[in-house]
Design a protein around this motif. Structure first.
Motif, mmCIF file in Angstrom:
data_model
loop_
_atom_site.group_PDB
_atom_site.id
_atom_site.type_symbol
_atom_site.label_atom_id
_atom_site.label_comp_id
_atom_site.label_asym_id
_atom_site.label_seq_id
_atom_site.Cartn_x
_atom_site.Cartn_y
_atom_site.Cartn_z
ATOM 1 N N LEU A 1 3.218 10.244 25.397
ATOM 2 C CA LEU A 1 4.451 10.370 24.615
ATOM 3 C C LEU A 1 4.933 11.808 24.643
ATOM 4 C CD1 LEU A 1 3.491 8.360 21.374
ATOM 5 C CD2 LEU A 1 4.391 7.479 23.547
ATOM 6 N N LYS A 2 6.232 11.998 24.407
ATOM 7 C CA LYS A 2 6.783 13.356 24.312
ATOM 8 C C LYS A 2 5.984 14.129 23.272
ATOM 9 C CE LYS A 2 10.884 15.927 23.017
ATOM 10 N NZ LYS A 2 12.210 15.841 22.420
ATOM 11 N N HIS A 3 5.588 15.342 23.626
ATOM 12 C CA HIS A 3 4.752 16.154 22.747
ATOM 13 C C HIS A 3 5.446 16.433 21.409
ATOM 14 C CE1 HIS A 3 1.597 18.912 21.640
ATOM 15 N NE2 HIS A 3 2.524 19.791 21.303
ATOM 16 N N ASN A 4 4.791 15.999 20.349
ATOM 17 C CA ASN A 4 5.247 16.223 18.974
ATOM 18 C C ASN A 4 6.653 15.704 18.682
ATOM 19 O OD1 ASN A 4 2.824 17.300 18.150
ATOM 20 N ND2 ASN A 4 3.467 19.418 18.372
ATOM 21 N N GLY A 5 7.127 14.767 19.479
ATOM 22 C CA GLY A 5 8.448 14.189 19.229
ATOM 23 C C GLY A 5 8.548 13.596 17.830
ATOM 24 N N TYR A 6 7.461 12.998 17.358
ATOM 25 C CA TYR A 6 7.454 12.403 16.028
ATOM 26 C C TYR A 6 7.638 13.454 14.929
ATOM 27 C CZ TYR A 6 2.617 14.032 15.388
ATOM 28 O OH TYR A 6 1.489 14.792 15.258
ATOM 29 N N LYS A 7 7.294 14.720 15.219
ATOM 30 C CA LYS A 7 7.476 15.804 14.252
ATOM 31 C C LYS A 7 8.818 16.512 14.459
ATOM 32 C CE LYS A 7 2.709 17.269 13.438
ATOM 33 N NZ LYS A 7 1.775 18.389 13.621
ATOM 34 N N ILE A 8 9.143 16.808 15.715
ATOM 35 C CA ILE A 8 10.330 17.600 16.034
ATOM 36 C C ILE A 8 11.611 16.781 15.871
ATOM 37 C CG2 ILE A 8 11.517 18.854 17.883
ATOM 38 C CD1 ILE A 8 8.645 19.465 18.992
ATOM 39 N N ASP A 9 11.636 15.594 16.501
ATOM 40 C CA ASP A 9 12.836 14.752 16.490
ATOM 41 C C ASP A 9 12.762 13.638 15.448
ATOM 42 O OD1 ASP A 9 13.623 16.230 18.773
ATOM 43 O OD2 ASP A 9 12.618 14.804 20.092
ATOM 44 N N GLY A 10 11.589 13.467 14.855
ATOM 45 C CA GLY A 10 11.409 12.375 13.905
ATOM 46 C C GLY A 10 11.187 11.035 14.574
ATOM 47 N N LEU A 11 11.026 11.059 15.913
ATOM 48 C CA LEU A 11 10.765 9.803 16.623
ATOM 49 C C LEU A 11 9.942 10.060 17.876
ATOM 50 C CD1 LEU A 11 13.026 9.317 19.264
ATOM 51 C CD2 LEU A 11 14.441 9.767 17.272
ATOM 52 N N ASP A 12 9.234 9.041 18.285
ATOM 53 C CA ASP A 12 8.436 9.125 19.498
ATOM 54 C C ASP A 12 9.240 8.676 20.700
ATOM 55 O OD1 ASP A 12 5.776 10.067 18.863
ATOM 56 O OD2 ASP A 12 5.522 8.252 17.676
ATOM 57 N N THR A 13 8.839 9.164 21.873
ATOM 58 C CA THR A 13 9.444 8.768 23.132
ATOM 59 C C THR A 13 8.331 8.590 24.153
ATOM 60 O OG1 THR A 13 11.381 10.147 22.640
ATOM 61 C CG2 THR A 13 11.099 9.426 24.923
ATOM 62 N N VAL A 14 8.303 7.434 24.800
ATOM 63 C CA VAL A 14 7.336 7.187 25.862
ATOM 64 C C VAL A 14 7.813 7.931 27.106
ATOM 65 C CG1 VAL A 14 6.241 5.425 27.314
ATOM 66 C CG2 VAL A 14 6.802 4.903 24.922
ATOM 67 N N LEU A 15 6.911 8.672 27.740
ATOM 68 C CA LEU A 15 7.275 9.403 28.956
ATOM 69 C C LEU A 15 7.520 8.438 30.111
ATOM 70 C CD1 LEU A 15 4.771 12.386 28.729
ATOM 71 C CD2 LEU A 15 7.197 12.361 28.117
#
Length: 122
Positions: free
Chosen positions: A22-36
């Motif tokens: 997953l995108k590194h720390n996307g859940y913290k930075i963008d508030g959502l996860d992203t599958v690479l």
């Protein structure tokens, strides 16, 4: 990155979560996860008899949200361990009497899921 030659034996795959799948720390930075890109297809092509273990430094606070996201995205795995230390992951395993090394490590650039070609041989 060169080709990795592995045996035809069933395997245990160990993946880091953030920056690898997953995108590194996307859940913290963008508030959502992203599958690479390429992750789902790669995991789906791992043989069914192989096991997939995911390790993450994410704390228990994010566990249910993470599990829900992986399920929604249909990301294949068998086990996931949370609260792992943020330092290096060290794999120690034996070498079979035949000379077969029982551990392989691959490091990929953060947020770039590019895994070397894997070929199986006896």
């Amino acid at each position: 990155m060169g080709k990795i030659i592995l045996s035809t034996l069933p395997k245990t795959w160990i993946f880091d979560l953030d920056g690898t799948l997953l995108k590194h720390n996307g859940y913290k930075i963008d508030g959502l996860d992203t599958v690479l890109n390429g992750v789902k297809e790669y995991l789906d092509n791992i043989p069914a008899e192989d096991r997939i273990l995911i390790l993450t430094s994410r704390t228990s606070e994010y566990e249910q949200k993470t599990l829900d996201f992986l399920e929604k995205q249909m990301i294949r795995y068998d086990e996931i361990l949370f609260n792992m230390p943020v330092g290096e992951r060290i794999v120690v395993n034996d070498r079979k009497p035949s000379g077969l090394d029982m551990a392989v490590a691959v490091n990929v650039d953060r947020d770039q899921f590019v895994v070397p070609e894997i070929q199986t041989e006896l």
